[in-house]
Every structure is written in structure tokens, then in C-alpha cells.
Enzyme design. Structure first.
Site, mmCIF file in Angstrom:
data_model
loop_
_atom_site.group_PDB
_atom_site.id
_atom_site.type_symbol
_atom_site.label_atom_id
_atom_site.label_comp_id
_atom_site.label_asym_id
_atom_site.label_seq_id
_atom_site.Cartn_x
_atom_site.Cartn_y
_atom_site.Cartn_z
ATOM 1 N N HIS A 1 0.484 79.124 -38.122
ATOM 2 C CA HIS A 1 0.331 77.854 -37.424
ATOM 3 C C HIS A 1 0.994 76.706 -38.175
ATOM 4 O O HIS A 1 1.574 75.816 -37.567
ATOM 5 C CB HIS A 1 -1.162 77.566 -37.230
ATOM 6 C CG HIS A 1 -1.439 76.365 -36.385
ATOM 7 N ND1 HIS A 1 -1.306 76.371 -35.013
ATOM 8 C CD2 HIS A 1 -1.836 75.112 -36.718
ATOM 9 C CE1 HIS A 1 -1.617 75.177 -34.537
ATOM 10 N NE2 HIS A 1 -1.943 74.390 -35.553
ATOM 11 N N HIS B 1 -4.235 74.611 -28.236
ATOM 12 C CA HIS B 1 -5.551 74.831 -28.829
ATOM 13 C C HIS B 1 -6.174 76.020 -28.106
ATOM 14 O O HIS B 1 -7.241 75.927 -27.499
ATOM 15 C CB HIS B 1 -6.420 73.579 -28.724
ATOM 16 C CG HIS B 1 -7.021 73.170 -30.024
ATOM 17 N ND1 HIS B 1 -8.305 72.738 -30.163
ATOM 18 C CD2 HIS B 1 -6.501 73.141 -31.281
ATOM 19 C CE1 HIS B 1 -8.559 72.448 -31.439
ATOM 20 N NE2 HIS B 1 -7.476 72.682 -32.124
#
Length: 764
Positions: free
Chosen positions: A45, A91
Site C-alpha cells: 500500500h 478503502h
């Protein structure tokens, strides 16, 4: 202090090879705190270690680009001294684990990315994917932990995600002006929540996330630090899930407070405008760790911080927990030494914490002290640009769908084609999303010109008289069959949506959602998507200014369909010179700019990628259409010209569901019926429901047809007249033979109620 064992390294999602690299970098064994820092900064990420080499192929530069990839958000020049700041982020895993807070904090995070740059957020959009919310016929509901369709679980996730988005955006005071919501079996246990935000700022008020000036104070502002969100970047966003993870990983999900973030916005903008602030960074993924080392790395300096000074809302927190916490509504500022009191005063005014927790240092390292002792010291470069980069093996994915249509396509009569249209309008992926967007405040700040339901949203800039159009689009159905073709189509459609309002596309951001990149077939999908996206962006002159890669979207070994999402922003020089999708006046001539048929391939092979094939036939095959990008560019330019010269009463992109669905949507949006004759040879089903690219449905005055024809010839494209607006029904015929006539009220009844009815359904 625990010994660094192989098991502890594995728990931190680091490979043995990566741990050896850490030892070589430090020249010693890391402390537990340092191991935690490496684990989050080297996570997929934060480091983009599997995607970075491929992302470089995307076009990122253009005269209007003021800031491309590498900062919190991209920036393009609007003229008149103003700039537009925008980005999209994911998300996904947090929204599966805890749908409400996962989605809410996704909105909060992307808003901070915008005002970190010095811009005031003025619009939010969302691109959502969920598993099916209705059971296939004769299929019992499945338990939540296996891969079968579980509508009850998907409805719960949908309700939670929509509730979280509306809660955060509405409380913060930013309009949610549009987006998309799609349902598919691959998103069972793998929902996608991609949030786009856009803001504006004076060019002289733009800020960068860079530390500078040794001795300058580093100031922590906003909410206190808690234990929520620890390892969110490394364990939630950078690894696969198992069915049990929905509960086990709840502590890794952050908790948001939109009212506090609103105060943080106002305080940050006021402090930035004071001239006392030199650099700003959001504490997002990896929290305080990421903000300190990245600010230092960008500025070529280091940052030293003291743990005991960090505001904490829980007792007994360790340095490890403080550094890796992803508590929301926090920012890190670098101020000018001697002017820090000005910053403290601003934040006291807004009732927020502002504490000097460290200072800028000359050595390019992240140094962490606790009780006067150094407990972590790592070179910034080792955590940022020198993080691992992998050129993993990739190989074409074996096709799961046949090239040829696998079922006999018997001829459909007119009544059956009419029922097919009604079934498509009732499909949750096409049906009205009113149930969703009515929960959002779409008009706060009173700048929304076109809100949810249009091809693109349009937001007025009162300061300049301009308007900004924005659209988010993705299509996993296309990309599963052919990732490169699908990516080209997605960029073309997102740009076409913007052009259909009259705006010129000026920039794009992307959110690339895929499964595990360590699988060669998944990485092949990613590489092909990047190539297709790059081809489309270069030809259409749309630079990518930033974005997000979301890998590991799979549960129990089942990956999502490759789902790149593109957000395109366009500029309309006069906010009142625009087009909407609805037929609003009777007696107008209906044309298809670009032509009814635009592909040169076997139409039946391309028909297998359509929504019709999925919804009506229950199968898929073939490949998506190959979009001629040069032709697409001319079609969009002609559309914008027709709107600018006030020749178009309406304009609507043809995409999911093809011509028939676009006609129905334009009739419903404007309250006018239409009489259409398809005067072409071939199966009327393909003419009605194929998803050929480069087509825009428009309505024009009869007396303007000559002018329209002249412009169409000037752009060397095709346009055909289909029929006329008017009456209370959509009437279609094929070469003079009536097919069906459906009242607009019947179209609306199916379209407007389908999603809500599906959400209220009881699983069998």
C-alpha cells in the site's frame, strides 16, 4: 524487547529476503519499533513495490499539470489564478471488515489529501462494487464465509458503506455529487470502495508535503492518537483475506470524526495562509511514520521526533503503537522557527491540539526518541525511494469465457425486446441509484449544477464563472475478458461522460483494483490495463496526475475481476453553457453522434461483453469492442462544439445497456417520450443493446440539423438521425416494423424502484 524471530518477521508481512535487506541497510538487527516501521513503509500500500515500474508508463505531464504523481494529490491549472486539486483512493478491505467506519474513514482520508495541498474540498464522488444483492433463481443463500453468493451479507455491506459515506461527507459539509455502483459475483466478500475528491485553491496557496530548514519545528495537529488502525496499511491493504478475517481484523480499521475534521480543515487552511507553515502532510496510511519519513525524504532533510510529546487518548501506548497508529483527523506541519506560536494560536482558536513533537534535522533520517533515548533511526531513503521494487513474473491469464457465443441466440420479437429493456432497467447495476444518493447531501455549498444521475457531475466555480465536470468509471466485466481493451474503453467512457456536459477533459486520476500481484495471471491483468490506459490517455490528451493501486483484493483465494477505475476532470469555461442527459422539449430530432454502429469487428463476438449478455443471457463471451481512439477524440470534440454553439438540447453517453438504455434514461430524465426507427440491417437486439464506443445520444432542433451536419463533416465523423422527441412513451421500430411501445411512466417505475426493492428482499 522481544527477539526478532522469523515468526515475528512473518507476522509483520515481511519476507525473509526483505528482512535480510533491513539488516544490510541498518548494519545491525532492528528494534521491534524499527521492524514495525519497515513493515508499514515496505507494504504494498505504501511502497507500490509490485506496481511502481509499470506506473511509469502512464502519461503524467501536460502544460496544465502543476503537480503530478508523488504528492498527496494532483493539481491542474484552471487559469484566472486558480488550480484544481483531485485524487481517488481505495478503502476496500476496511469496508469489508467494518463497512460503516471503513467507508467513512475512506472519505475522511481523501478529503485530507485535498486540503493538505492547501485546497478547499468542493466535491466527492464514489465508485462502489458489491456482491449480488439478490439471489440467482433457485439458489439458496450461502454462509458468509464461503465464496457463494450471499445477498444478505452484500446488502448489509452496501447499507454500511453508503451510511459511512453519507455520514462523513454530510457532517463535514462537502457535496457527494455522483459516482457509480456495480454488483457482481467476484465482489462477494471483496467490496470495492473507491472515493474521489476534488478541491480548488489559489495557485499561490498550494502547499507541498516537504520538510525544510534544519531546526524548524515539526508540529502535530488534530485528534489525539489511539490504538485504532494499527497495521492498517500492511495487514488490511497489503494482504489477502480469509473468510474469518471479517471479525479478526476489526481492530485494524480506523474510526472517524467528521466534525473534528471540519475543524481541522479550517484550522489548517488558516494556518497555511498565515505564512508560518512551510510544509504539510496528512497522517494517513502508516500514520505518523509515513508523514515524517516522506516529508523528510521529499525535502532532502531528516525529522527527529519525541514520542512523549505526541498527544495520546489512551494510556500506556508504546512507541510502536504510536508510530503505526492510523487514528484519523491528524496532520503534521513544519513551521518556521520563531513563528510556531502563530500556528498554536490558530489551532487553539479551533479547539484542536497543536504540539511541537520534534524538529527538522540535517541528517536525512527518521529519528525517534523516547525518554531521551533513540529507539529508532532509519535513513529516509531506505523507507521511501529505496524500498523494494519487484519485477514479478507475469503470464497471460487462461480465458474463463469462450470466444464464441456459448448458447443459441434465437430471434426475439418486439414484445420480448421491450421486456428485455425493462429487465435491464431493473438490474441493480443499471437501475437508478436514487436510494443511495438521496442519503447524501448533494447540494451543500450551493455550487452543484449537475448532481447524481447525469453522465458527469458539474460543480460551479463562482469565483471565475467556470465549472468543473467530473466522472468516475470502471468496468470489471470488460477487463476480465480483455484487460487492455477494457482499460481503453474505461478511459474513453469517463472522458466521454465529461465531454457530454460540454467540458474539456484536463486531467485524470486512477484507482487500480486487482487481486494478488504475486500470481502471474493477476499481474498480467495489471500490466495490460496499464498499457491500455496509457494508450487511451496519450491519444485523448488526458494526463494522469496521481492515483492509487489496490492489490490483494481476494478472499480465500478468489480474486475480484480486474477493476481499474478512472476519474476524469473537465473544465467548462462558462458554467451556464452545458448539456444534460434528458429530452426536455418535444419535437426535437434525436441523433447518435458517432453512428449507431462504430466497431469493425464481428458484432456478436463483442456483444458477449455487454450488460445484456450478463443480465439477460446469464453468460459472457468474446471480447470488449476495440475503441478507435482517434475517432473517439473527434466525436468528443464535436460534441463539445455542438454544446458550445448552443445546438444541443441534450447529450448522453451510450455505455452499459447500449442505445436502448440510453434512450430510456434520456426519456425518463426529461419527461419526454421518443419515436425511433432503426433503419439498419441486422439483428435489432444488437442494434439496441450492443455497447459500441464513441457514441453520444443528442437532441437538436430541426432547424439546426444543417449546422449540425456541417460540424459533423468538419470533424470527419458520422451522425445519424434516429427519430423525434415527444409523446408519453418510448416507441421503437426496426425498418418500419414496430418493435415495442413502453410508456415513460412504466420505464420509470422499473428503473426507480428496482434497487430499493432488491435491498428489501428476503433471502430464500
Amino acid at each position: 524487547m522481544p527477539l526478532i524471530s522469523p515468526e515475528l518477521v512473518e507476522q509483520h508481512n515481511l519476507t525473509p529476503e526483505e528482512y535480510q535487506r533491513i539488516l544490510k541497510t541498518l548494519g545491525r538487527e532492528p528494534t521491534l519499533t524499527e521492524l514495525g516501521i519497515f513493515s508499514v513503509m515496505w507494504s504494498e500500500h505504501c511502497s507500490y513495490k509490485s506496481s511502481r515500474i509499470y506506473l511509469k508508463r502512464l502519461p503524467t505531464q501536460a502544460p496544465q499539470v502543476l503537480q503530478g504523481p508523488g504528492e498527496n494529490a494532483g493539481v491542474v491549472d484552471l487559469g484566472h489564478g486558480w488550480a484544481c486539486v483531485f485524487k481517488i483512493e481505495s478503502h476496500n478491505h476496511p469496508s469489508f471488515v467494518e463497512p460503516f467506519q471503513g467507508a467513512a474513514t475512506g472519505v475522511g482520508g481523501i478529503l485530507r489529501d485535498i486540503f493538505t495541498m492547501g485546497a478547499r474540498p468542493i466535491a466527492v464522488m464514489d465508485s462502489l462494487r458489491f456482491g449480488p444483492i439478490v439471489s440467482p433463481p433457485n439458489t439458496p443463500a450461502a454462509p458468509a464465509t464461503d465464496g457463494a453468493v450471499n445477498p444478505a451479507l452484500n446488502r448489509r455491506i452496501l447499507r454500511g458503506v453508503v451510511g459511512g459515506i453519507s455520514f462523513y461527507g454530510n457532517c463535514f459539509g462537502v457535496p457527494t455529487v455522483g459516482g457509480e455502483t456495480v454488483f457482481g459475483a467476484s465482489y462477494q466478500n471483496n467490496p470495492l470502495v473507491n472515493v474521489f475528491a476534488l478541491g480548488v485553491a489559489r495557485k499561490e496557496h498550494l502547499f507541498l508535503a516537504r520538510a525544510k530548514g534544519a531546526g524548524n519545528p515539526v508540529i502535530y495537529v488534530g485528534a489525539k492518537t489511539g490504538r485504532d488502525g494499527i497495521h492498517g496499511a500492511s495487514l488490511l491493504a497489503s494482504s489477502e483475506f480469509s473468510g474469518a478475517d471479517g471479525q479478526q481484523k476489526r481492530p485494524n480499521v480506523q474510526v472517524g470524526d467528521p466534525f473534528l475534521e471540519k475543524l481541522l480543515l479550517e484550522a489548517c487552511l488558516e494556518a497555511m495562509h498565515s505564512g508560518a507553515v512551510l510544509g504539510v502532510q496528512d497522517m494517513g496510511a502508516a500514520g505518523l511514520t509515513c508523514s515524517t519519513c516522506e516529508m523528510g525524504a521529499r525535502g532532502g532533510v531528516g525529522i527527529e521526533i519525541e514520542m512523549e510529546r505526541v498527544p495520546q487518548r489512551e494510556t500506556g501506548m508504546t512507541a510502536y503503537e504510536i508510530l503505526l497508529s492510523e487514528s484519523q483527523e491528524r496532520m503534521l506541519l513544519v513551521a518556521q522557527r520563531g513563528r510556531e506560536q502563530e500556528v498554536f494560536q490558530v489551532f487553539r482558536k479551533w479547539g484542536l491540539d497543536a504540539v511541537e513533537i520534534g524538529q527538522v534535522i540535517e541528517e536525512p533520517v527518521l529519528r525517534v526518541r523516547q525518554g531521551g533515548e533513540v529507539i529508532a533511526e532509519i535513513p529516509n531513503a531506505a523507507l521511501t525511494e529505496q524500498a523494494p521494487v519487484y519485477e514479478r513474473p507475469w503470464a497471460p491469464r487462461l480465458r474463463s469465457a469462450p470466444m464464441e457465443c456459448p448458447i443459441p441466440l434465437e430471434k426475439r420479437n418486439g414484445a420480448e425486446l421491450g421486456e428485455d429493456l425493462l429487465r435491464l432497467l431493473s438490474d441493480p447495476s443499471i437501475a437508478s441509484k436514487r436510494w443511495i444518493y438521496e442519503q447524501y447531501d448533494t447540494m451543500v455549498r450551493t455550487n452543484t449544477v449537475i448532481g447524481p444521475g447525469g453522465d458527469a457531475a458539474l460543480v460551479r466555480l463562482k469565483e471565475t464563472g467556470q465549472a468543473l465536470a467530473m466522472s468516475v468509471d470502471g468496468n470489471g466485466r470488460y477487463c476480465l475478458l480483455d484487460p487492455r481493451r477494457g482499460a481503453r474503453m474505461i478511459v474513453a467512457e469517463a472522458a466521454r461522460n465529461v465531454s457530454a456536459t460540454g467540458a474539456v477533459p484536463i486531467g485524470a486520476t486512477n484507482c487500480l483494483n486487482f487481486g494478488n500481484p504475486e500470481r502471474p495471471s493477476i499481474l498480467w491483468q495489471f500490466v495490460e490495463v496499464i498499457e491500455g490506459m496509457a494508450e487511451a490517455c496519450r491519444t485523448l490528451d488526458i494526463p494522469i496526475t496521481g492515483g492509487n493501486v489496490s492489490f490483494y483484493n481476494e478472499t480465500d483465494g478468489r480474486a475480484i475481476d480486474p477493476t481499474p477505475v478512472v476519474g476524469v476532470v473537465g473544465l467548462l469555461q462558462k458554467s451556464d453553457c452545458l448539456a444534460r442527459i434528458g429530452f426536455r422539449q418535444e419535437g426535437r430530432r434525436i441523433i447518435v453522434l458517432g453512428g449507431v454502429v462504430t466497431i469493425r469487428e464481428d458484432p456478436l463476438i463483442c456483444f458477449g461483453s455487454s450488460q445484456y449478455a450478463q443480465t439477460i443471457l446469464g453468460t459472457s463471451w468474446g471480447i470488449p469492442p476495440w475503441v478507435d481512439l482517434e475517432y473517439e477524440k473527434r466525436v468528443q470534440a464535436c460534441c463539445r462544439r455542438l454544446i458550445a454553439e448552443a445546438l444541443a438540447d441534450s447529450a448522453h453517453d451510450l455505455s452499459d445497456g447500449g442505445l436502448a438504455v440510453a434512450l430510456a434514461e434520456s426519456c425518463m430524465a426529461g419527461g419526454q417520450g421518443a419515436t425511433i426507427d432503426l433503419n439498419w440491417n441486422g439483428d435489432p437486439r444488437l442494434l439496441l443493446f450492443a455497447e459500441d464506443p464513441s457514441r453520444i445520444l443528442m437532441s437538436v432542433a430541426e432547424m439546426d440539423l444543417v449546422k449540425v451536419d456541417r460540424l459533423v463533416s468538419e470533424y470527419n465523423i458520422r451522425a445519424v438521425v434516429l427519430g423525434t422527441t415527444g409523446s408519453a412513451a418510448l416507441s421503437l421500430s426496426h425498418q418500419g416494423e414496430a418493435l415495442f411501445k413502453i410508456p415513460v411512466s412504466a420505464l420509470r417505475s422499473r428503473y426507480e424502484t428496482a434497487l430499493e426493492q432488491a435491498l428489501e428482499a428476503v433471502s430464500s
